[in-house]
Design an enzyme around this catalytic site. Structure first.
Site, PDB file in Angstrom:
ATOM      1  N   ARG A   1       0.838  -1.201   0.000  1.00  0.00           N
ATOM      2  CA  ARG A   1       0.000   0.000   0.000  1.00  0.00           C
ATOM      3  C   ARG A   1       0.877   1.257   0.000  1.00  0.00           C
ATOM      4  NH1 ARG A   1      -3.585  -1.483   5.181  1.00  0.00           N
ATOM      5  NH2 ARG A   1      -1.575  -2.327   5.772  1.00  0.00           N
TER       6      ARG A   1
ATOM      7  N   LYS B   1       2.428   2.030   7.268  1.00  0.00           N
ATOM      8  CA  LYS B   1       2.834   1.257   8.445  1.00  0.00           C
ATOM      9  C   LYS B   1       3.822   2.047   9.295  1.00  0.00           C
ATOM     10  CE  LYS B   1       1.668  -2.578   8.918  1.00  0.00           C
ATOM     11  NZ  LYS B   1       0.438  -3.095   9.529  1.00  0.00           N
TER      12      LYS B   1
ATOM     13  N   TYR C   1      -0.321   4.389  10.480  1.00  0.00           N
ATOM     14  CA  TYR C   1      -0.688   3.381  11.487  1.00  0.00           C
ATOM     15  C   TYR C   1       0.550   3.146  12.341  1.00  0.00           C
ATOM     16  CZ  TYR C   1      -4.934   2.059   8.918  1.00  0.00           C
ATOM     17  OH  TYR C   1      -6.166   2.052   8.307  1.00  0.00           O
TER      18      TYR C   1
ATOM     19  N   HIS D   1       0.414   1.607  16.077  1.00  0.00           N
ATOM     20  CA  HIS D   1       0.266   0.463  16.991  1.00  0.00           C
ATOM     21  C   HIS D   1       1.438   0.357  17.960  1.00  0.00           C
ATOM     22  CE1 HIS D   1      -3.351  -1.037  15.106  1.00  0.00           C
ATOM     23  NE2 HIS D   1      -2.790  -0.836  13.931  1.00  0.00           N
TER      24      HIS D   1
ATOM     25  N   GLU E   1      -4.843   4.770  13.882  1.00  0.00           N
ATOM     26  CA  GLU E   1      -5.766   3.865  14.592  1.00  0.00           C
ATOM     27  C   GLU E   1      -6.366   4.475  15.852  1.00  0.00           C
ATOM     28  OE1 GLU E   1      -2.523   3.350  14.371  1.00  0.00           O
ATOM     29  OE2 GLU E   1      -1.696   2.914  16.354  1.00  0.00           O
TER      30      GLU E   1
ATOM     31  N   SER F   1     -11.165  -2.616   8.204  1.00  0.00           N
ATOM     32  CA  SER F   1     -12.065  -3.667   8.689  1.00  0.00           C
ATOM     33  C   SER F   1     -13.048  -4.066   7.589  1.00  0.00           C
ATOM     34  CB  SER F   1     -12.842  -3.187   9.919  1.00  0.00           C
ATOM     35  OG  SER F   1     -11.996  -3.137  11.043  1.00  0.00           O
TER      36      SER F   1
ATOM     37  N   ASP G   1     -23.269 -12.490  18.281  1.00  0.00           N
ATOM     38  CA  ASP G   1     -22.720 -11.271  18.880  1.00  0.00           C
ATOM     39  C   ASP G   1     -23.208 -11.195  20.325  1.00  0.00           C
ATOM     40  OD1 ASP G   1     -21.437  -8.494  17.360  1.00  0.00           O
ATOM     41  OD2 ASP G   1     -22.169  -8.276  19.421  1.00  0.00           O
TER      42      ASP G   1
ATOM     43  N   ARG H   1     -26.830  -4.329  18.447  1.00  0.00           N
ATOM     44  CA  ARG H   1     -26.126  -4.559  17.188  1.00  0.00           C
ATOM     45  C   ARG H   1     -26.856  -5.634  16.359  1.00  0.00           C
ATOM     46  NH1 ARG H   1     -22.992  -2.070  13.451  1.00  0.00           N
ATOM     47  NH2 ARG H   1     -22.036  -3.656  12.176  1.00  0.00           N
TER      48      ARG H   1
ATOM     49  N   VAL I   1     -14.444 -10.757  16.374  1.00  0.00           N
ATOM     50  CA  VAL I   1     -14.821 -10.077  17.621  1.00  0.00           C
ATOM     51  C   VAL I   1     -13.787  -9.018  17.976  1.00  0.00           C
ATOM     52  CG1 VAL I   1     -16.018 -12.071  18.589  1.00  0.00           C
ATOM     53  CG2 VAL I   1     -13.636 -11.676  19.165  1.00  0.00           C
TER      54      VAL I   1
ATOM     55  N   ALA J   1      -9.603 -11.549  13.656  1.00  0.00           N
ATOM     56  CA  ALA J   1      -9.204 -10.868  14.899  1.00  0.00           C
ATOM     57  C   ALA J   1      -7.779 -11.208  15.330  1.00  0.00           C
ATOM     58  CB  ALA J   1     -10.189 -11.211  16.016  1.00  0.00           C
ATOM     59  N   ILE J   2      -7.036 -11.875  14.453  1.00  0.00           N
ATOM     60  CA  ILE J   2      -5.678 -12.317  14.804  1.00  0.00           C
ATOM     61  C   ILE J   2      -4.774 -11.142  15.182  1.00  0.00           C
ATOM     62  CG2 ILE J   2      -4.821 -12.314  12.398  1.00  0.00           C
ATOM     63  CD1 ILE J   2      -3.953 -14.885  15.143  1.00  0.00           C
ATOM     64  N   ASP J   3      -5.075  -9.954  14.616  1.00  0.00           N
ATOM     65  CA  ASP J   3      -4.213  -8.807  14.949  1.00  0.00           C
ATOM     66  C   ASP J   3      -4.390  -8.371  16.397  1.00  0.00           C
ATOM     67  OD1 ASP J   3      -6.774  -7.876  14.405  1.00  0.00           O
ATOM     68  OD2 ASP J   3      -6.072  -5.938  13.711  1.00  0.00           O
TER      69      ASP J   3
ATOM     70  N   ALA K   1      -2.469 -11.561   9.371  1.00  0.00           N
ATOM     71  CA  ALA K   1      -2.619 -10.423  10.286  1.00  0.00           C
ATOM     72  C   ALA K   1      -2.852  -9.123   9.520  1.00  0.00           C
ATOM     73  CB  ALA K   1      -1.367 -10.310  11.147  1.00  0.00           C
TER      74      ALA K   1
ATOM     75  N   MET L   1      -4.645  -8.555   6.349  1.00  0.00           N
ATOM     76  CA  MET L   1      -5.426  -8.969   5.180  1.00  0.00           C
ATOM     77  C   MET L   1      -5.540  -7.871   4.119  1.00  0.00           C
ATOM     78  SD  MET L   1      -8.321 -11.323   7.021  1.00  0.00           S
ATOM     79  CE  MET L   1      -9.213 -11.739   5.540  1.00  0.00           C
TER      80      MET L   1
HETATM   81  N1  LIG Z   1      -6.529  -9.356  10.130  1.00  0.00           N
HETATM   82  C1  LIG Z   1      -6.710  -8.172   9.584  1.00  0.00           C
HETATM   83  O1  LIG Z   1      -6.121  -7.840   8.561  1.00  0.00           O
HETATM   84  C2  LIG Z   1      -7.680  -7.203  10.201  1.00  0.00           C
HETATM   85  C3  LIG Z   1      -8.097  -6.057   9.492  1.00  0.00           C
HETATM   86  C4  LIG Z   1      -9.050  -5.220  10.083  1.00  0.00           C
HETATM   87  C5  LIG Z   1      -9.553  -5.520  11.349  1.00  0.00           C
HETATM   88  N2  LIG Z   1      -9.108  -6.638  12.008  1.00  0.00           N
HETATM   89  C6  LIG Z   1      -9.596  -7.027  13.343  1.00  0.00           C
HETATM   90  O2  LIG Z   1     -10.898  -7.579  13.247  1.00  0.00           O
HETATM   91  C7  LIG Z   1     -11.502  -7.499  14.538  1.00  0.00           C
HETATM   92  C8  LIG Z   1     -12.915  -6.964  14.431  1.00  0.00           C
HETATM   93  O3  LIG Z   1     -12.866  -5.594  14.053  1.00  0.00           O
HETATM   94  P1  LIG Z   1     -14.176  -4.714  13.834  1.00  0.00           P
HETATM   95  O4  LIG Z   1     -13.724  -3.448  13.189  1.00  0.00           O
HETATM   96  O5  LIG Z   1     -15.221  -5.517  13.172  1.00  0.00           O
HETATM   97  O6  LIG Z   1     -14.609  -4.415  15.340  1.00  0.00           O
HETATM   98  P2  LIG Z   1     -16.048  -3.925  15.847  1.00  0.00           P
HETATM   99  O7  LIG Z   1     -15.840  -3.287  17.165  1.00  0.00           O
HETATM  100  O8  LIG Z   1     -16.746  -3.180  14.758  1.00  0.00           O
HETATM  101  O9  LIG Z   1     -16.877  -5.284  16.058  1.00  0.00           O
HETATM  102  C9  LIG Z   1     -16.588  -6.219  17.054  1.00  0.00           C
HETATM  103  C10 LIG Z   1     -17.868  -6.956  17.415  1.00  0.00           C
HETATM  104  O10 LIG Z   1     -17.529  -8.026  18.309  1.00  0.00           O
HETATM  105  C11 LIG Z   1     -18.614  -8.174  19.193  1.00  0.00           C
HETATM  106  N3  LIG Z   1     -18.212  -9.003  20.340  1.00  0.00           N
HETATM  107  C12 LIG Z   1     -17.480  -8.648  21.435  1.00  0.00           C
HETATM  108  N4  LIG Z   1     -17.351  -9.708  22.261  1.00  0.00           N
HETATM  109  C13 LIG Z   1     -18.013 -10.744  21.678  1.00  0.00           C
HETATM  110  C14 LIG Z   1     -18.251 -12.090  22.035  1.00  0.00           C
HETATM  111  N5  LIG Z   1     -17.776 -12.608  23.177  1.00  0.00           N
HETATM  112  N6  LIG Z   1     -18.973 -12.871  21.184  1.00  0.00           N
HETATM  113  C15 LIG Z   1     -19.445 -12.378  20.017  1.00  0.00           C
HETATM  114  N7  LIG Z   1     -19.266 -11.097  19.642  1.00  0.00           N
HETATM  115  C16 LIG Z   1     -18.557 -10.292  20.450  1.00  0.00           C
HETATM  116  C17 LIG Z   1     -18.993  -6.739  19.537  1.00  0.00           C
HETATM  117  O11 LIG Z   1     -20.285  -6.655  20.090  1.00  0.00           O
HETATM  118  C18 LIG Z   1     -18.901  -6.074  18.156  1.00  0.00           C
HETATM  119  O12 LIG Z   1     -20.140  -6.099  17.463  1.00  0.00           O
HETATM  120  C19 LIG Z   1     -10.564  -6.629  15.380  1.00  0.00           C
HETATM  121  O13 LIG Z   1      -9.738  -7.452  16.157  1.00  0.00           O
HETATM  122  C20 LIG Z   1      -9.753  -5.913  14.339  1.00  0.00           C
HETATM  123  O14 LIG Z   1      -8.506  -5.489  14.837  1.00  0.00           O
HETATM  124  C21 LIG Z   1      -8.180  -7.462  11.451  1.00  0.00           C
END
Ligand SMILES: NC(=O)c1ccc[n+]([C@@H]2O[C@H](COP(=O)([O-])OP(=O)(O)OC[C@H]3O[C@@H](n4cnc5c(N)ncnc54)[C@H](O)[C@@H]3O)[C@@H](O)[C@H]2O)c1
Length: 374
Positions: free
Chosen positions: A15, A74, A93, A95, A117, A133, A197, A202, A238, A267-269, A298, A300
């Site tokens: 990027r 980054k 970003y 972190h 972030e 996301s 959820d 939500r 999550v 959610a691996i990040d 991590a 995507m």
């Molecule tokens: N791997 C990647 O490249 C990448 C890219 C972007 C985001 N992410 C990650 O993805 C994850 C989600 O991000 P987001 O923007 O959707 O967050 P978000 O806050 O919009 O959504 C998270 C959801 O999880 C729910 N939640 C919390 N605890 C829960 C449980 N025990 N059971 C079920 N649901 C539960 C919340 O109510 C909420 O609706 C984050 O960890 C984010 O860092 C990863």
């Protein structure tokens, strides 16, 4: 203001922090835009595209030494630390809560470090994280569908089915930005989608906007155990703000899953919501545990840089314009969302969770800058 765009040098990062369209907007506002040569190449933008937009292409040394505001994607890596300096605003970003050496390098340099972030609106939205996301969420069913194919180690199932043959089942853990975007793509593929959820509000919202095309179910350990047994693809999405992801899927639960099912733990990040998840890369994205394929990339959005770069510029440009037009001090005085993005300033840690993470002194931003608009 002289605004620089540095080329990303982290492995697998294609990027770039500004598109030619973004450069043109800044030039039209009277700013000087310097883009490091070949910075846009990974996102299919040539130097000539930036030059046509009115930017100048320059060397890596020039972009770092001549800029007043430096845009990146980054965080700086160790070889870039010597380039950090006073009188430079870095917008990227970062972190840094998870990165002690970088936190020290930033504070020792005297640079102003503003993290994408942690830019946060009054109603707690994270406008510069949301586009990534959205992209990760939309990629998740695509990656899952691919690894469900038999030659890729999967069950050998087409998520959408065909007339007369049942579609696959997708279980989405967490219906936030990632979960919603994953769901609409999975629905588009023709899969049967269930979202778990914790938030009733939500789920009410999701039920309404997805017009009943998904099942929404309250998340609990028992519910996850039973839903996971039926799923062909599980998407982990999550987030508990400010905390590591809860381990909703234990190793034991893998035993009840179908052989060749796929888990995409987005959610691996934040550590992952699956006990057996560990970070992987685009060049080696999957591994198998107890017959279940794990996809845990991590970063995507890094896999689709053309889309990610444009989505990122769309989101960052208004803030870049604020800093460029008014200078950082006046810009953060005018915009509290942007003020929350300032992590390090004049050697002080101005973002509390970062100070806490490294056991350093926290200095509220208002103690460093007046925060009253001119
Ligand atoms: N791997 C990647 O490249 C990448 C890219 C972007 C985001 N992410 C990650 O993805 C994850 C989600 O991000 P987001 O923007 O959707 O967050 P978000 O806050 O919009 O959504 C998270 C959801 O999880 C729910 N939640 C919390 N605890 C829960 C449980 N025990 N059971 C079920 N649901 C539960 C919340 O109510 C909420 O609706 C984050 O960890 C984010 O860092 C990863």
């Amino acid at each position: 203001m002289r605004i620089g765009v540095a080329k990303e040098i982290k492995t697998d990062e294609y990027r770039v922090a500004l598109t030619p369209a973004g450069a043109r907007e800044l030039v039209l506002r009277g700013h000087d835009v310097l883009v490091e040569t070949t910075a846009g190449e990974g996102s299919a933008f040539a130097d000539a595209d930036y030059e046509r937009a009115g930017a100048r292409t320059v060397s890596v040394d020039d972009v770092w030494t001549q800029s007043e505001l430096l845009l990146k994607v980054k965080e700086p890596i160790a070889t870039e630390y010597p380039r950090l300096r006073e009188d430079l605003v870095l917008f990227t970003y970062l972190h840094i809560a998870a990165d002690g050496p970088l936190t020290r390098a930033l504070s020792e340099s005297g640079i102003a470090a503003v993290a994408y972030e942690t830019v946060e609106t009054d109603d707690h939205r994270l406008p510069l994280l949301a586009p990534m996301s959205e992209i990760a969420g939309r990629l998740a069913p695509q990656a899952g569908a691919y690894f469900l194919e038999k030659p890729r180690g999967g069950r050998g199932l087409l998520l959408g089915g065909v007339p007369g043959v049942q579609p696959g089942r997708v279980l989405v853990l967490g219906g936030g930005v990632v979960g919603y975007n994953a769901s609409i793509m999975a629905i588009g593929l023709g899969a049967q989608v269930t979202i778990l959820d914790k938030s009733i509000d939500r789920m009410r919202y999701l039920d309404e906007i997805l017009s009943g095309r998904v099942s929404t179910v309250m998340s609990s350990a028992l519910q996850i155990e039973s839903s996971i047994a039926q799923a062909d693809l599980v998407i982990g999405a999550v987030l508990v703000p400010g905390a590591r992801a809860p381990k909703l899927v234990t190793r034991e639960m893998l035993g009840v899953m179908k052989k060749g099912a796929v888990i995409v733990d987005v959610a691996i990040d934040q550590g992952g919501c699956v006990e057996t998840a560990r970070p992987t890369t685009h060049s080696d994205p999957v591994y198998e545990v107890d017959g279940v394929t794990h996809y845990c990339v991590a970063n995507m959005p890094g896999g689709v840089p053309i889309t990610s770069t444009k989505a990122l510029t769309n989101a960052t440009l208004p803030y870049v314009e604020e800093i460029a037009d008014h200078g950082l001090a006046e810009a953060v005085a005018r915009d509290r969302s942007l003020a929350r993005g300032v992590n390090v300033l004049e050697g002080k840690i101005t973002y509390e969770p970062v100070a806490e993470a490294h056991d350093l002194d926290y200095v509220p931003l208002v103690n460093v800058l007046p925060l009253t608009p001119a």
